[in-house]
Write an enzyme that holds these catalytic residues in place. Structure first.
Site, PDB file in Angstrom:
ATOM      1  N   LYS A   1     -10.573   6.495  21.332  1.00 40.31           N
ATOM      2  CA  LYS A   1     -10.185   7.637  20.332  1.00 40.31           C
ATOM      3  C   LYS A   1     -11.122   7.884  19.361  1.00 40.31           C
ATOM      4  O   LYS A   1     -11.539   6.760  18.753  1.00 40.31           O
ATOM      5  CB  LYS A   1      -8.671   7.177  19.895  1.00 40.31           C
ATOM      6  CG  LYS A   1      -7.978   8.391  18.927  1.00 40.31           C
ATOM      7  CD  LYS A   1      -6.561   7.837  18.658  1.00 40.31           C
ATOM      8  CE  LYS A   1      -5.824   8.973  18.008  1.00 40.31           C
ATOM      9  NZ  LYS A   1      -4.523   8.454  17.426  1.00 40.31           N
TER      10      LYS A   1
ATOM     11  N   SER B   1      -0.904  11.915  18.833  1.00 44.25           N
ATOM     12  CA  SER B   1      -2.377  12.177  18.348  1.00 44.25           C
ATOM     13  C   SER B   1      -3.348  11.987  19.287  1.00 44.25           C
ATOM     14  O   SER B   1      -4.414  12.513  19.372  1.00 44.25           O
ATOM     15  CB  SER B   1      -2.744  12.054  16.929  1.00 44.25           C
ATOM     16  OG  SER B   1      -2.577  10.378  16.938  1.00 44.25           O
TER      17      SER B   1
ATOM     18  N   SER C   1       2.122   8.188  18.795  1.00 46.16           N
ATOM     19  CA  SER C   1       0.821   8.756  19.357  1.00 46.16           C
ATOM     20  C   SER C   1       0.022   8.147  20.345  1.00 46.16           C
ATOM     21  O   SER C   1      -0.831   8.723  20.881  1.00 46.16           O
ATOM     22  CB  SER C   1      -0.174   8.854  18.120  1.00 46.16           C
ATOM     23  OG  SER C   1       0.054   9.905  17.303  1.00 46.16           O
TER      24      SER C   1
HETATM   25  N1  GLN Z   1       3.636  12.702  15.697  1.00 52.73           N
HETATM   26  C1  GLN Z   1       3.736  11.956  14.866  1.00 52.73           C
HETATM   27  C2  GLN Z   1       2.766  12.324  13.296  1.00 52.73           C
HETATM   28  O1  GLN Z   1       2.379  13.324  13.477  1.00 52.73           O
HETATM   29  C3  GLN Z   1       2.905  10.428  15.176  1.00 52.73           C
HETATM   30  C4  GLN Z   1       1.440  10.480  14.780  1.00 52.73           C
HETATM   31  C5  GLN Z   1       0.911   9.019  15.037  1.00 52.73           C
HETATM   32  O2  GLN Z   1       1.475   8.328  15.576  1.00 52.73           O
HETATM   33  N2  GLN Z   1      -0.349   8.902  14.793  1.00 52.73           N
HETATM   34  O3  GLN Z   1       2.818  11.838  12.363  1.00 52.73           O
END
Ligand code: GLN
Length: 489
Positions: free
Chosen positions: A76, A153, A177
């Site tokens: 990532k 994400s 994410s």
């Molecule tokens: N969807 C969640 C957010 O927007 C989780 C994001 C994540 O786990 N990095 O914060």
């Protein structure tokens, strides 16, 4: 070659069926051919990958090597990689080439793995659809008529693995994410216990919640990845000094007598009927293997989203203050004075969602509001943790959905941040409590993969992987590939 597990690839390399250079080249060719459709990678490390593969081939020829030696994978784009662009999906870091490696990146290097490149993601890991990436969204390879989001994400990581543009990929999970994109793309993803995997060199979003973890095609592959990622690191003050078990050796631990908790707050009228059916089938399978399911309650579940969306932005507003155009990252053209440089570098360098979070977080932390928002959210966080501790007095693991529904359409939730936040309803609690949680493919709805989520007690990753592995021994949801035009599979 593209359907082999990590273990099979390692055997293939040792038996000389193919070399790491051939394997790496085959993946790079697929990336060159299909990344244009899928936008899974922000950066492809052609030359470095081939050089690493050459070195791996020499190591394997010289004698016993790590299982990862010569195996390609993707990072990532949140993990710092020395000499390789680490953008975190943001214009702010679109010129940032780190002078050092994240501990996770070092671990893979030391194991001899071959990094194919850096995977697309929502900007600074804020989002659940990959639409917040400065580089444009990654596309769910299961899309047919309309384009679907891969989740986020860690959307690029999920797409890369699902579309066979990498055998496995790293992800990070602050509120879901790893698990949500794994669910949307038909993968196995694990968010480890907070403190299990070093956060050193992982660009910070919400430091009390962030945790790196594996995204793979099976629990067996995820176990092999976690083996490399997990461990104490003196460079991360929240890293936990606890021995790392051999995850692969625990995959067949007996499920007989396993106590599975089913939270009434997850299995209620809000749960999509098709999703309910998928989970019921999984539950039946576990019961047939001797597991015992029982209803439990996590009474503060509905407070998880509001608490998270105060705590995460509060921490983000502090973490992202370092991007000021001074030391590294984006700087505006022609700054008139220091204030102008700060303001324009940040206004131009950050995207809309990131700015929204910084503003919400700064507000929640400001004098006069701190007690009403931040302190209150922290108190709710404790209640959520206590719910889990009570549940784990009578069950070993908690089962539920990963997401409310399968992948949604590109642009479908873009205009309404709250709709997007509500997507995280089932995943966020585990982050607030710091617990390990895994998503594994458990069925399909209208041809699209959906995941079941398993939440475990602290440091119970081996058990979660074992449960998923044994589920995968009797089902084939995890072996299905997105045979669409987008992937050419
Ligand atoms: N969807 C969640 C957010 O927007 C989780 C994001 C994540 O786990 N990095 O914060």
């Amino acid at each position: 070659m593209f359907e082999k597990s990590i273990k099979e690839l390692a055997e293939g390399l040792r038996q000389g069926e193919f070399s790491s250079q051939e394997l790496t080249k085959a993946y790079l060719d697929r990336i060159d051919q299909y990344n244009g459709n899928l936008n899974a990678y922000i950066t492809v490390a052609h030359e470095q990958a081939l050089a690493d593969a050459r070195a791996a081939d020499e190591k394997i020829a010289a004698g016993p090597a790590n299982i990862w030696t010569g195996i390609p994978f993707a990072h990532k784009d949140i993990f710092c990689t020395e000499g390789l662009l680490t953008s975190c999906g943001s214009k702010m870091l679109s010129n940032f080439v780190p002078p050092y490696d994240a501990t996770v990146a070092t671990n893979f290097k030391q194991a001899g793995a071959v990094c194919l490149g850096k995977a697309n993601m929502d900007e600074f890991a804020m989002g659940g659809s990959n639409e917040n990436s400065f580089y444009g969204p990654a596309i769910n390879p299961w899309s047919t008529d309309t384009s679907l989001v891969p989740g986020g994400s860690s959307g690029g990581s999920a797409v890369a693995v699902a579309a066979r543009l990498a055998p496995a990929a790293t992800g990070t999970d602050t509120g879901g994410s790893i698990r949500q994109p794994a669910a949307f793309c038909g993968l196995t993803g694990l968010k480890p216990t907070y403190g299990r995997v070093s956060r050193y060199g992982m660009v910070a979003f919400a430091s009390s919640l962030d945790q790196g973890g594996p995204m793979a095609r099976s629990a067996e592959d995820a176990a092999a990845m976690l083996q490399v990622m997990a461990g104490y690191d003196a460079k991360d003050s929240t890293s936990v000094k606890q021995a790392v078990p051999n995850y692969s050796m625990h995959l067949n631990q007996d499920l007989k007598g396993l106590r599975i908790g089913l939270p009434v707050e997850y299995f209620n009228k809000h749960l999509n009927a098709a999703m309910q059916k998928v989970l019921e089938d999984a539950i039946k399978l576990f019961e047939a293997r001797g597991a015992v399911c029982k209803e439990i309650s996590l009474p503060h579940t509905e407070l998880a989203v509001p608490a998270y969306y105060v705590i995460a932005p509060a921490e983000a507003s502090a973490n992202l203050s370092r991007f000021d155009g001074v030391r590294y990252g984006y700087r505006c053209d022609d700054p008139q004075d220091l204030m102008d440089m700060y303001m324009r570098s940040r206004s131009e360098g950050f995207g809309t969602e990131v700015k929204r979070r910084i503003m919400v977080g700064a507000y929640a932390l400001s004098a006069g509001y701190y007690d009403a928002y931040y302190r209150k959210a922290q108190q709710v966080r404790r209640l959520i943790k206590n719910d889990f501790m009570t549940a784990f007095e009578t069950v070993d693991v908690i089962l539920g959905p990963t997401t409310p529904s399968p992948a949604f359409g590109l642009g479908e939730k873009g205009d309404d941040p709250v709709q997007m936040y509500l997507e995280d309803i089932y995943t966020i609690s585990a982050n607030l409590a710091g617990l390990p949680a895994l998503s594994a493919p458990a069925g399909t709805i209208d041809g699209l993969p959906v995941g079941m989520q398993l939440i475990g007690n602290y440091f119970d990753e081996a058990r979660l992987l074992a449960i998923a592995h044994q589920f995968q021994a009797e089902t084939n949801w995890h072996t299905q590939a997105p045979k669409t035009e987008l992937t050419g599979l």
